[in-house]
Design an enzyme around this catalytic site. Structure first.
Site, mmCIF file in Angstrom:
data_model
loop_
_atom_site.group_PDB
_atom_site.id
_atom_site.type_symbol
_atom_site.label_atom_id
_atom_site.label_comp_id
_atom_site.label_asym_id
_atom_site.label_seq_id
_atom_site.Cartn_x
_atom_site.Cartn_y
_atom_site.Cartn_z
ATOM 1 N N HIS A 58 0.848 -1.193 0.000
ATOM 2 C CA HIS A 58 0.000 0.000 0.000
ATOM 3 C C HIS A 58 0.882 1.242 0.000
ATOM 4 O O HIS A 58 2.101 1.153 0.088
ATOM 5 C CB HIS A 58 -0.960 0.018 1.200
ATOM 6 C CG HIS A 58 -0.270 -0.141 2.527
ATOM 7 N ND1 HIS A 58 0.267 0.911 3.221
ATOM 8 C CD2 HIS A 58 -0.035 -1.241 3.272
ATOM 9 C CE1 HIS A 58 0.799 0.468 4.352
ATOM 10 N NE2 HIS A 58 0.636 -0.837 4.411
ATOM 11 N N LYS A 99 -6.925 7.836 -1.924
ATOM 12 C CA LYS A 99 -6.331 7.759 -0.597
ATOM 13 C C LYS A 99 -5.490 6.493 -0.465
ATOM 14 O O LYS A 99 -5.955 5.388 -0.759
ATOM 15 C CB LYS A 99 -7.445 7.774 0.464
ATOM 16 C CG LYS A 99 -6.940 7.866 1.888
ATOM 17 C CD LYS A 99 -6.403 9.238 2.226
ATOM 18 C CE LYS A 99 -6.117 9.372 3.715
ATOM 19 N NZ LYS A 99 -5.452 10.652 4.031
ATOM 20 N N GLY A 125 2.258 -5.236 13.681
ATOM 21 C CA GLY A 125 1.489 -4.429 12.747
ATOM 22 C C GLY A 125 0.173 -5.079 12.382
ATOM 23 O O GLY A 125 -0.880 -4.418 12.343
ATOM 24 N N ASN A 184 3.290 5.353 15.331
ATOM 25 C CA ASN A 184 2.556 5.430 16.599
ATOM 26 C C ASN A 184 3.312 6.371 17.530
ATOM 27 O O ASN A 184 4.235 5.986 18.236
ATOM 28 C CB ASN A 184 2.423 4.032 17.208
ATOM 29 C CG ASN A 184 1.445 3.988 18.367
ATOM 30 O OD1 ASN A 184 1.583 4.718 19.342
ATOM 31 N ND2 ASN A 184 0.444 3.133 18.261
ATOM 32 N N ASP A 215 4.911 2.449 4.549
ATOM 33 C CA ASP A 215 5.433 1.806 3.341
ATOM 34 C C ASP A 215 5.894 2.792 2.278
ATOM 35 O O ASP A 215 6.790 2.479 1.486
ATOM 36 C CB ASP A 215 4.372 0.865 2.756
ATOM 37 C CG ASP A 215 4.503 -0.548 3.297
ATOM 38 O OD1 ASP A 215 5.223 -0.733 4.298
ATOM 39 O OD2 ASP A 215 3.889 -1.466 2.733
ATOM 40 N N ALA A 217 1.081 16.754 7.906
ATOM 41 C CA ALA A 217 1.185 18.124 7.401
ATOM 42 C C ALA A 217 2.137 18.886 8.306
ATOM 43 O O ALA A 217 1.936 18.943 9.522
ATOM 44 C CB ALA A 217 -0.178 18.788 7.386
ATOM 45 N N ARG A 268 -11.068 12.695 17.641
ATOM 46 C CA ARG A 268 -9.737 12.883 17.072
ATOM 47 C C ARG A 268 -9.116 14.189 17.569
ATOM 48 O O ARG A 268 -9.742 15.254 17.509
ATOM 49 C CB ARG A 268 -9.832 12.911 15.546
ATOM 50 C CG ARG A 268 -10.433 11.655 14.914
ATOM 51 C CD ARG A 268 -9.378 10.698 14.492
ATOM 52 N NE ARG A 268 -8.491 11.299 13.502
ATOM 53 C CZ ARG A 268 -8.764 11.369 12.204
ATOM 54 N NH1 ARG A 268 -9.913 10.895 11.730
ATOM 55 N NH2 ARG A 268 -7.886 11.905 11.378
ATOM 56 N N ARG A 325 0.504 16.253 20.170
ATOM 57 C CA ARG A 325 1.488 15.771 19.197
ATOM 58 C C ARG A 325 2.134 16.996 18.560
ATOM 59 O O ARG A 325 1.599 17.596 17.643
ATOM 60 C CB ARG A 325 0.799 14.897 18.159
ATOM 61 C CG ARG A 325 1.753 14.138 17.257
ATOM 62 C CD ARG A 325 0.993 13.328 16.221
ATOM 63 N NE ARG A 325 0.306 14.187 15.273
ATOM 64 C CZ ARG A 325 -0.720 13.803 14.515
ATOM 65 N NH1 ARG A 325 -1.213 12.597 14.662
ATOM 66 N NH2 ARG A 325 -1.277 14.627 13.659
ATOM 67 N N SER A 372 -3.796 18.618 8.681
ATOM 68 C CA SER A 372 -3.537 18.463 7.245
ATOM 69 C C SER A 372 -4.591 19.170 6.400
ATOM 70 O O SER A 372 -5.764 19.260 6.756
ATOM 71 C CB SER A 372 -3.485 16.978 6.878
ATOM 72 O OG SER A 372 -4.655 16.316 7.285
#
Length: 550
Positions: free
Chosen positions: A11, A36, A180, A293, A317, A397, A426, A475, A507
């Site tokens: 992916h 996406k 994972g 994470n 990835d 972002a 979120r 964060r 973002s």
């Protein structure tokens, strides 16, 4: 040497170009195709290549296919074994291997003129390791590496150490054991999209209690040789399966908290093992999807044995395109140059931006300072679409394709999640000038890629409630004047107007869509979302009355 790196097999297809050991361009295919994650991670999509991003990498550097010394593909089908021998219930995995074996021919068709003999296979986890270990800032000694993701050819983990640019593998955990895949299974059980929405599970975990931690310690265990075992987990026995639009309950949050807590513990144990096995390296570089994470990263930095924890900004990835290119370039004799930033994607000149604004017939103006103009809108509690420079490589972002807002209004979190069409649990993140960060936050500094959580100091929590998560963390992205002068100017001006040295940064996209990449996409988002200002290069577009518009 000129090496083009390709990630395509699972992916987040992406391409990266390394010239003389330095990464000069890198981008995910989703920014071009507007799908996406580029594609879904199923065997039937393994043939799809990052054709658009690969072509752009070459064009951006003024290169033709014939100029390439090699193309590095971040998967080695020669290492694969039948899925049933790996304990994987994937009857179509052979198709993925078939496509990978034919990657040189597929690439030659996608990049006309490419000699298939120039394509080199790089083991998936070696590519992950190189994306971190070869791109990390110089540490003065050997650099340990820890790779954790869903899967590669036959493994889900690699522990190693880089010495003089060469990787020494210390241990690799074979499938089916995978941290994972464990997190992906949980993501799916909680009604989210696996290989996409794992960050939502991390956010949800803050709302729960790790009530099942004891059981998970029995089922997810580290092994003496530096690996781990993951036994079958009866998810339904711990919390009812949730559909995508189903109710989110305390049981779901508690399950997320339990798996998150166990993940953190296992990562700590694995890091301690690689520290000892590496002879006490001072730095650990991390990659693989699990390295995104940021809660686990922060705990490792706080409680682990390493002096420095460095996480590659495109740790998933997509970053294996970069790692594969760096690995092959090193094999060809180039010495790797440390990564200076994540702004490796497409960018437009001021003249090109102005031409796009005129073509769209948008009334725009050019203020004396776009940073000061944006700061004034933010100080008035407006939302700013901030489109500057080259786009970011990776999922975060970082001040190039961002939505900005005021952190002092408690309603900002809900407002921003409404604008983006996201779940209300979120969190949204802060950016802060590097020199001010230690006054407001406790944690890892510098943090330019927003890959660690930080504790908001108690005296600041009521002042910046929009970026303070339910567990008292944030964060953080630290902004450095030498690398991000325009964002630093905006932050300084916002602080002059409000007394707050922090701005909300999320973002520039809406739910389910890739981050905005082109000027047209930025204008389309501005036209469809309740955003007060579009700051595109030095130009500004205001919603409503526009003083000084051309």
């Amino acid at each position: 040497m000129r090496v083009l790196g390709i990630n395509a097999i699972f992916h987040d297809p992406a391409a990266a170009l390394v010239v003389d050991g330095r990464v000069v361009a890198a981008a995910e295919e989703e920014r071009f195709s507007r799908r996406k994650h580029g594609k879904r991670p199923v065997p039937f999509s393994a043939w799809e290549l990052p054709e658009l991003s690969a072509a752009w990498c070459l064009t951006s550097a003024g290169l033709d296919v014939d100029d390439l010394d090699a193309v590095a593909y971040s998967f080695d089908p020669g290492l694969c074994r039948p899925s049933e021998s790996l304990g994987l219930a994937d009857p179509w995995d052979w198709l993925r291997v078939e496509y990978a074996q034919r990657a040189p021919q597929f690439l030659a068709a996608a990049l006309p003129g490419l000699d298939p003999a120039k394509v080199r296979f790089v083991p998936h986890h070696v590519a992950h390791a190189a994306s971190a270990g070869l791109a990390a800032p110089p540490g003065g000694d050997d650099t340990a590496v820890l790779v954790l993701d869903g899967r590669g050819e036959v493994a889900s983990h690699l522990a190693g150490v880089y010495a003089d640019g060469r990787l020494k593998s210390l241990y690799a955990q074979e499938l089916p054991h995978s941290l994972g895949l464990l997190y992906e299974d949980l993501t799916r059980h909680l009604g989210f999209l696996h290989s996409s929405d794992e960050y939502k599970v991390m956010a949800l975990a803050s709302y729960g209690e790790p009530k099942h931690l004891g059981l998970l310690r029995d089922l997810v265990r580290v092994t003496p040789e530096g690996g781990f075992h993951v036994e079958r987990i009866d998810w339904a026995g711990l919390a009812k399966p949730r559909t995508a639009d189903g109710e989110m309950t305390d049981d779901h949050a508690d399950l997320a908290a339990s798996v998150q807590a166990r993940l953190e513990e296992v990562i700590l144990d694995l890091a301690r093992w690689v520290y000892d096995a590496s002879g006490g390296a001072s730095t650990i570089a991390m990659a693989g999807g699990v390295a995104l994470n940021c809660v686990a990263n922060a705990r490792l930095a706080a409680q682990g044995p390493f002096r420095q924890v460095w996480v590659q900004p495109a740790a998933g990835d997509s970053g294996t395109a970069l790692g594969a290119a760096l690995h092959v370039a090193r094999d060809l004799g180039d010495r790797s140059v440390p990564m200076r930033g994540a702004d490796l994607g497409r960018g437009w000149s001021d003249d090109e931006l102005e031409a796009e604004l005129r073509r769209a017939a948008l009334p725009y103006f050019q203020p004396d300072s776009i940073a000061a103009e944006a700061a004034r809108v933010l100080a008035d509690n407006g939302i700013v679409a901030w489109y500057q420079g080259r786009s970011e490589y990776g999922p975060r972002a970082l001040g190039h394709r961002s939505l900005l807002a005021h952190p002092g209004d408690p309603a900002t979190t809900a407002r921003m999640n409404d604008v983006k069409g996201r779940e209300q649990f979120r969190p949204i993140a802060p950016m802060v000038r590097a020199e001010r960060a230690v006054e407001i936050f406790d944690g890892v500094f510098p943090s330019p890629y927003m890959l660690f959580v930080h504790r908001v100091k108690p005296e600041w929590r009521d002042r910046i409630p929009a970026v303070t998560h339910v567990d008292g963390t944030a964060r953080v992205q630290t902004v450095h004047t030498d690398t991000e002068p325009l964002v630093a100017e905006l932050l300084a001006e916002f602080e002059r107007l409000t007394g707050l040295p922090v701005v909300v940064n999320t973002s520039l996209n809406t739910a389910g869509r890739p981050m905005v990449d082109t000027p047209r996409e930025a204008m389309e988002l501005f036209g469809s979302a309740p955003v007060e200002l579009l700051a595109m290069g030095p130009f500004a577009v205001r919603r409503g009355a526009l003083g000084g518009a051309r």
